[in-house]
Scaffold this motif. Sequence first.
Motif, PDB file in Angstrom:
ATOM      1  N   ASP A 164      24.106  10.210  61.092  1.00 68.45           N
ATOM      2  CA  ASP A 164      24.053  11.663  60.989  1.00 68.45           C
ATOM      3  C   ASP A 164      22.701  12.080  60.433  1.00 68.45           C
ATOM      4  O   ASP A 164      22.264  11.549  59.411  1.00 68.45           O
ATOM      5  N   PRO A 165      22.031  13.038  61.063  1.00 65.87           N
ATOM      6  CA  PRO A 165      20.735  13.485  60.540  1.00 65.87           C
ATOM      7  C   PRO A 165      20.838  14.138  59.157  1.00 65.87           C
ATOM      8  O   PRO A 165      19.846  14.225  58.446  1.00 65.87           O
ATOM      9  N   CYS A 166      22.029  14.563  58.787  1.00 63.15           N
ATOM     10  CA  CYS A 166      22.247  15.173  57.464  1.00 63.15           C
ATOM     11  C   CYS A 166      22.820  14.160  56.475  1.00 63.15           C
ATOM     12  O   CYS A 166      23.576  14.525  55.566  1.00 63.15           O
ATOM     13  N   ARG A 167      22.453  12.917  56.634  1.00 60.18           N
ATOM     14  CA  ARG A 167      23.009  11.830  55.818  1.00 60.18           C
ATOM     15  C   ARG A 167      22.943  12.123  54.322  1.00 60.18           C
ATOM     16  O   ARG A 167      23.915  11.938  53.609  1.00 60.18           O
ATOM     17  N   ARG A 168      21.808  12.568  53.833  1.00 51.83           N
ATOM     18  CA  ARG A 168      21.636  12.800  52.390  1.00 51.83           C
ATOM     19  C   ARG A 168      22.589  13.877  51.884  1.00 51.83           C
ATOM     20  O   ARG A 168      23.165  13.744  50.807  1.00 51.83           O
ATOM     21  N   GLU A 169      22.777  14.933  52.661  1.00 51.34           N
ATOM     22  CA  GLU A 169      23.698  15.990  52.260  1.00 51.34           C
ATOM     23  C   GLU A 169      25.129  15.462  52.169  1.00 51.34           C
ATOM     24  O   GLU A 169      25.870  15.806  51.244  1.00 51.34           O
ATOM     25  N   ILE A 170      25.507  14.647  53.120  1.00 48.61           N
ATOM     26  CA  ILE A 170      26.852  14.070  53.129  1.00 48.61           C
ATOM     27  C   ILE A 170      27.027  13.140  51.938  1.00 48.61           C
ATOM     28  O   ILE A 170      28.051  13.190  51.248  1.00 48.61           O
ATOM     29  N   GLU A 171      26.039  12.303  51.681  1.00 48.80           N
ATOM     30  CA  GLU A 171      26.112  11.401  50.533  1.00 48.80           C
ATOM     31  C   GLU A 171      26.225  12.180  49.225  1.00 48.80           C
ATOM     32  O   GLU A 171      27.018  11.806  48.352  1.00 48.80           O
ATOM     33  N   ARG A 209      31.236  20.610  54.791  1.00 45.37           N
ATOM     34  CA  ARG A 209      31.209  19.786  56.003  1.00 45.37           C
ATOM     35  C   ARG A 209      32.043  18.522  55.831  1.00 45.37           C
ATOM     36  O   ARG A 209      32.805  18.140  56.716  1.00 45.37           O
ATOM     37  N   VAL A 210      31.918  17.863  54.697  1.00 42.46           N
ATOM     38  CA  VAL A 210      32.692  16.646  54.420  1.00 42.46           C
ATOM     39  C   VAL A 210      34.179  16.956  54.435  1.00 42.46           C
ATOM     40  O   VAL A 210      34.976  16.261  55.068  1.00 42.46           O
ATOM     41  N   LEU A 211      34.575  18.021  53.762  1.00 40.34           N
ATOM     42  CA  LEU A 211      35.988  18.384  53.708  1.00 40.34           C
ATOM     43  C   LEU A 211      36.514  18.807  55.071  1.00 40.34           C
ATOM     44  O   LEU A 211      37.668  18.519  55.414  1.00 40.34           O
TER      45      LEU A 211
END
Length: 110
Positions: free
Chosen positions: A46-53, A3-5
């Motif tokens: 973003d609700p997926c903040r931890r995953e992104i971090e 997702r980040v990429l």
Amino acid sequence: MDRVLAVASQRPVVIFALSSCCMCHAVKTLFEQIGTIPEVYEIDRDPCRREIEMALVKLLNRHPAVPLVFIGGKLIGATDTILTLHLSGRLVDLLNDSGALLPLNRSINN
């Protein structure tokens, strides 16, 4: 990580930021003054903040500092790296190479 990429490759300049971070605002303003309009992705909204971090940690091999800048889909770095590139004149070159500069600024800087 995917997702980040994916987000990082959608626009020539992508800044991962926090909405309340003054350095994030300063880096965004720097890019705008140079002549590009960065996509600012506010991690804290973003609700997926931890995953992104966690994905950013894997990319950096350390805890990520924000803002974290991607140019042309490539991770460039945080504020210190961006300012170093800017002061050395290499930031404009990276922006030119990625097609991120607006047409008026592209002709001025070439």
